[in-house]
Write a protein that holds these residues in place. Structure first.
Motif, PDB file in Angstrom:
ATOM      1  N   SER A   1       1.322 -18.260  -7.008  1.00 60.04           N
ATOM      2  CA  SER A   1       0.582 -17.625  -8.093  1.00 60.04           C
ATOM      3  C   SER A   1       1.089 -16.212  -8.325  1.00 60.04           C
ATOM      4  CB  SER A   1      -0.912 -17.597  -7.764  1.00 60.04           C
ATOM      5  OG  SER A   1      -1.165 -16.763  -6.661  1.00 60.04           O
ATOM      6  N   ILE A   2       0.611 -15.605  -9.400  1.00 66.51           N
ATOM      7  CA  ILE A   2       0.969 -14.224  -9.708  1.00 66.51           C
ATOM      8  C   ILE A   2       0.527 -13.323  -8.562  1.00 66.51           C
ATOM      9  CG2 ILE A   2       0.388 -12.307 -11.244  1.00 66.51           C
ATOM     10  CD1 ILE A   2       0.311 -14.328 -13.524  1.00 66.51           C
ATOM     11  N   ARG A   3       1.374 -12.387  -8.216  1.00 66.34           N
ATOM     12  CA  ARG A   3       1.134 -11.536  -7.051  1.00 66.34           C
ATOM     13  C   ARG A   3       0.716 -10.139  -7.475  1.00 66.34           C
ATOM     14  NH1 ARG A   3       6.075  -9.500  -3.243  1.00 66.34           N
ATOM     15  NH2 ARG A   3       4.934  -8.064  -1.907  1.00 66.34           N
ATOM     16  N   LYS A   4      -0.297  -9.623  -6.817  1.00 67.70           N
ATOM     17  CA  LYS A   4      -0.746  -8.252  -7.031  1.00 67.70           C
ATOM     18  C   LYS A   4      -0.530  -7.442  -5.756  1.00 67.70           C
ATOM     19  CE  LYS A   4      -4.261  -9.370 -10.503  1.00 67.70           C
ATOM     20  NZ  LYS A   4      -3.723  -8.540 -11.604  1.00 67.70           N
ATOM     21  N   ASP A   5      -0.387  -6.132  -5.918  1.00 68.89           N
ATOM     22  CA  ASP A   5      -0.251  -5.286  -4.745  1.00 68.89           C
ATOM     23  C   ASP A   5      -1.622  -4.794  -4.293  1.00 68.89           C
ATOM     24  OD1 ASP A   5      -0.998  -3.189  -6.396  1.00 68.89           O
ATOM     25  OD2 ASP A   5       0.970  -2.231  -6.437  1.00 68.89           O
ATOM     26  N   ARG A   6      -1.664  -3.957  -3.283  1.00 68.81           N
ATOM     27  CA  ARG A   6      -2.933  -3.533  -2.689  1.00 68.81           C
ATOM     28  C   ARG A   6      -3.798  -2.765  -3.666  1.00 68.81           C
ATOM     29  NH1 ARG A   6      -2.970   2.025   0.557  1.00 68.81           N
ATOM     30  NH2 ARG A   6      -5.141   1.521   0.213  1.00 68.81           N
ATOM     31  N   TYR A   7      -3.209  -2.187  -4.716  1.00 66.87           N
ATOM     32  CA  TYR A   7      -3.985  -1.401  -5.673  1.00 66.87           C
ATOM     33  C   TYR A   7      -4.504  -2.251  -6.833  1.00 66.87           C
ATOM     34  CZ  TYR A   7      -1.631   2.282  -3.116  1.00 66.87           C
ATOM     35  OH  TYR A   7      -1.156   3.089  -2.113  1.00 66.87           O
ATOM     36  N   GLY A   8      -4.041  -3.502  -6.911  1.00 65.02           N
ATOM     37  CA  GLY A   8      -4.467  -4.386  -7.984  1.00 65.02           C
ATOM     38  C   GLY A   8      -3.458  -4.517  -9.105  1.00 65.02           C
ATOM     39  N   ALA A   9      -2.296  -3.875  -8.994  1.00 65.39           N
ATOM     40  CA  ALA A   9      -1.248  -3.991 -10.011  1.00 65.39           C
ATOM     41  C   ALA A   9      -0.511  -5.318  -9.844  1.00 65.39           C
ATOM     42  CB  ALA A   9      -0.261  -2.838  -9.888  1.00 65.39           C
TER      43      ALA A   9
END
Length: 825
Positions: free
Chosen positions: A593-601
């Motif tokens: 799935s689409i991946r986000k970083d720890r900040y939500g980006a």
């Protein structure tokens, strides 16, 4: 202490709706979010006895009610609350951001999406690297380089004070002791996480923990760090050590390089496993044998040997050899080895060892397929079918360790028919014991509030997952989810128990850690001990809260939790608990799935398609504009351009922008190219919401002047590619999605120039690193950032390699997409 409060967040999100947040009633949610197909339950709690019937889910962006549901039967009093209900919205699975509402009470933001946990396991690995001893990549310095001198080794031919090299491994918690038992267990969990979920981990670090991909998954690098140290702690067939240092370590809060407490400069004692009682304050511990420690080595060594057989064959052979000698050592004297304490009564009072022997035999069976190993593993399994803490409502500190029987899992995977069913039934029995307690309260809390209760919670959730996986019986799915939810906010205090996760949540801010207390260093990803019975808390030595208790209204005669560095019982992060958490978080990630970083980006598209997005940013430098445009046109490749308002308003760029808009995506990059977050402290936001909002609006208006509508520019890449959770949240409130380039790629360093020294990256090195990443990990879903212009002091412009890069990626089967298409199809 200033904490981010979810109630305040909810109020800000709903300024368009008049409401009153009741101070005696709360709705607890999992701050990380919920996967669409998982159980999704919030818990309503109040200090008033209220009768509820229904609740609703409201879309934050549209402010429309999207789901209505009936509440559970009332669960009554729990902890500080007099009434509680479960609010089940599992029937709603549409991805998005919502709030749960009961009357005028609203929850914080409820995220639903496949990738809500993506990146979390990698994030928790930060804490493991920070706990490294010898070379510490967080501090970029070394510590405990003189370990150590032997104690209790006389029978092995090592008189007291004999020097031995055992440097390495991880500090156990916020003190700097090191234990073989916890380290072996942590190493096993990291190895198992790589084995079971290899696609969820990144490769952004070198083996020493510093920046830079090395072709090896970061979790495997970390696991090998643990293996290297275990090999030092078991260097020969006749030598095996249980711990480095002791409770004299607790003399003061200090950084790890400051440890002259043992009478021999910076050397620390190393305790040999002799199978006999050793120091425990004024008394001796209850050691009865060598099995518990040595057998844990066997499990870690065998799993490491299996996973590293092809990439490090010589190392794998060494691990096999040490697994066999540790196996023999475990049989020297059957029984348990406890830890040592010199000044205080507190030790890791491990009291069981047959589970460790089961794991040892199960992994030996897996390596050598000898029937005798299987038979002995089955025999040990019957001696402790259920991990004892599950049957009880209390236990001593680490009395039953590990908190999950790893041997049952490793053995059951290799069995069939009745033998397999019998071992899995042991897991079920343990789950049923916990479920009997859990079903009595709205939090489904059945794990006892003993010291390190969060570690037990993680282990229990893993046991539920393993049982479901191997048996096909999913009747405990809601119980498993409730334990995961507990860790991230569905608990009486409404807080996450993991430092910095999620980035915009209520998480520990003042843990019992010298890193944070002395220098305000973040201990990202560290799992804190967790709540304890109030009766335990009141009888511990040396606890003193240093600030007003921000959770005072949620404490009770049953249980307490304090976010205060003075409370080592509930708020100290642990290395082994975090390692187990890494496995649990990895199990929740969706690698495709689409991946986000720890900040939500959003930082990566779907990872099961050979698709990439080329992204270009520009502000005042755009010397590569012609080269880039021609390369894209020549290769018929779509791309995405993020432009500042200043760039857009420059009349010299008008024709270029007009040509781009015909084929490519054009989006905002910040109007004035502001720095939104501090370079040296990313958590520090440098602009207020109004300044940020106006900057974004001005950027969108500049796009509109070129005929680019706001609805067609809904993806935002912030200035400097630098942001934090505040910026992500404010972007979402404006109806845009914040993105960044995929971590691990170094093409964004094309702005550097030789005068920057070590930071400079030549175009040849960027090319080499880029394709090394492709060959070792693949680039599926990657967002590749290149600057449209760079400083004149950089003579080798990376954009000059764009044509060759596109041609080579096409040869390797990659398809190019606009970034808005990559992330939405």
């Amino acid at each position: 202490m200033i904490k981010f409060r979810l109630a305040l967040s909810a109020a800000l999100l709903f300024l368009t709706t008049t409401c009153v947040i009741a101070q005696d009633t709360w709705i607890r949610i999992n701050q990380m979010g919920y996967r669409p197909t998982s159980k999704k339950v919030a818990v309503w709690v109040s200090k008033r006895d209220q009768k509820l019937q229904t609740f609703q889910l409201r879309d934050i962006r549209t402010n429309k009610v999207v789901f209505r549901g009936k509440v559970s039967n009332p669960f009554g009093a729990y902890g500080p609350f007099v009434q509680s209900y479960r609010l089940d919205f599992s029937g709603f699975d549409r991805p998005g951001s919502y709030a749960v509402e009961v009357g005028k009470v609203r929850s914080g933001e409820v995220r639903i999406g496949e990738g809500v946990y993506n990146g979390a396991a990698d994030f928790a690995l930060r804490y493991m690297r920070q706990q490294r001893t010898l070379f510490n990549p967080f501090l970029k310095d070394s510590c405990h380089t003189h370990d150590g001198f032997v104690l209790y080794g006389t029978e092995a031919g090592l008189p007291d004070s004999t020097r031995i090299d055992v440097g390495g491994g991880w500090h156990d918690a916020s003190d700097y002791l090191q234990y073989s038992t916890t380290s072996a267990n942590a190493t096993y969990h990291l190895l198992a996480a790589y084995r079971d979920f290899p696609d969820v981990f990144s490769d952004t670090k070198q083996a020493n923990g510093l920046e830079g991909a090395n072709g090896v998954s970061d979790v495997l690098d970390e696991a090998k760090w643990g293996l290297d140290w275990l090999l030092k702690m078991h260097p020969t067939a006749d030598l095996l050590f249980n711990q480095i240092a002791d409770d004299r370590d607790h003399a003061s809060m200090r950084m790890p390089g400051e440890d002259p407490f043992y009478g021999r400069g910076y050397e620390r004692p190393v305790y040999f496993v002799d199978g006999k009682p050793q120091q425990r304050g004024k008394f001796l511990n209850n050691t009865t044998g060598t099995s518990s420690t040595a057998a844990k080595f066997v499990g870690a060594f065998n799993l490491g040997a299996d996973l590293l057989r092809e990439t490090l064959p010589g190392y794998s052979v060494l691990l096999e050899k040490r697994a066999k000698t540790a196996f023999d050592f475990a049989h020297r004297k059957l029984g348990v080895t406890q830890t040592v304490s010199v000044k205080s009564p507190y030790i890791y009072a491990e009291d069981n060892w047959v589970d460790d022997m089961e794991l040892a035999y199960a992994t030996m069976f897996g390596r050598w397929n000898e029937v005798s190993y299987k038979a002995e593993a089955l025999r040990y399994a019957t001696e402790e079918p259920v991990t004892p803490w599950m049957v009880r409502d209390t236990a001593n500190h680490y009395q039953y360790y590990p908190f999950i029987n790893l041997g049952h899992y490793e053995l059951a995977k290799q069995l069939h028919g009745d033998e397999r069913s019998k071992v899995l039934d042991y897991y079920k029995q343990g789950i049923e014991h916990v479920w009997e307690r859990a079903r009595q309260n709205a939090f489904y809390r059945g794990v006892p509030f003993i010291w390190c209760s969060n570690n037990l919670t993680v282990s229990f959730a893993i046991q539920c997952a393993w049982y479901a996986q191997l048996s096909g019986d999913h009747q405990y799915a809601e119980l498993q989810q409730a334990n995961l939810d507990w860790l991230f906010g569905v608990n009486p205090w409404g807080t996450s128990m993991v430092f910095g996760l999620p980035a915009d949540g209520d998480t520990p801010k003042d843990p019992h850690s010298a890193f944070t207390h002395l220098h305000n260093y973040p201990i990202d990803g560290g799992l804190v001990d967790g709540p304890v019975y109030t009766s335990i808390f009141q009888n511990l030595i040396g606890i003193q809260l240093h600030e007003a208790d921000e959770y005072a209204e949620f404490q009770s005669d049953l249980v307490v939790y304090h976010d205060d560095y003075g409370d080592y019982s509930t708020n100290e992060p642990t290395m082994d608990g975090t390692a187990s958490l890494i496995y649990l978080l990895a199990s929740q990630e969706q690698p495709n799935s689409i991946r986000k970083d720890r900040y939500g980006a959003t930082v990566q598209g779907a990872r099961n398609k050979k698709e990439v997005a080329l992204v270009f940013t520009a502000h005042d430098l755009h010397d590569g504009a012609t080269v880039v445009e021609q390369a894209l046109q020549r290769n018929h490749v779509p791309a995405s351009f993020f432009l500042t308002g200043d760039f857009l308003r420059d009349s010299r760029n008008a024709s270029f922008i007009r040509r781009l808009s015909r084929k490519h995506y054009i989006g905002p990059h910040g109007d004035k190219h502001l720095l939104y977050a501090a370079w040296d402290n990313r958590e520090k936001t440098l602009v207020d919401p109004h300044v940020f909002k106006q900057d974004l609006i001005d950027n969108l208006n500049a796009l509109k002047a070129h005929g680019i509508r706001a609805e067609d520019a809904s993806v935002f890449l912030p200035s400097y590619e630098w942001y934090n959770a505040d910026i992500v949240r404010w972007t979402e409130e404006q109806g845009l999605d914040l993105i960044n380039y995929t971590p691990g790629l170094r093409t964004a360093a094309d702005y550097t120039f030789p005068e920057m020294g070590d930071r400079y990256r030549s175009s040849d090195s960027l090319w080499k690193e880029f394709f090394h990443q492709e060959e070792t990990k693949g680039l599926q879903g990657h967002i590749i950032l290149i600057h449209l212009g760079v400083d004149s002091r950089r003579e080798d412009k990376f954009y000059n390699k764009l044509d060759s890069l596109i041609v080579e990626l096409k040869k390797r089967g990659y398809v190019f997409r606009r970034v808005d298409k990559l992330l939405r199809e």
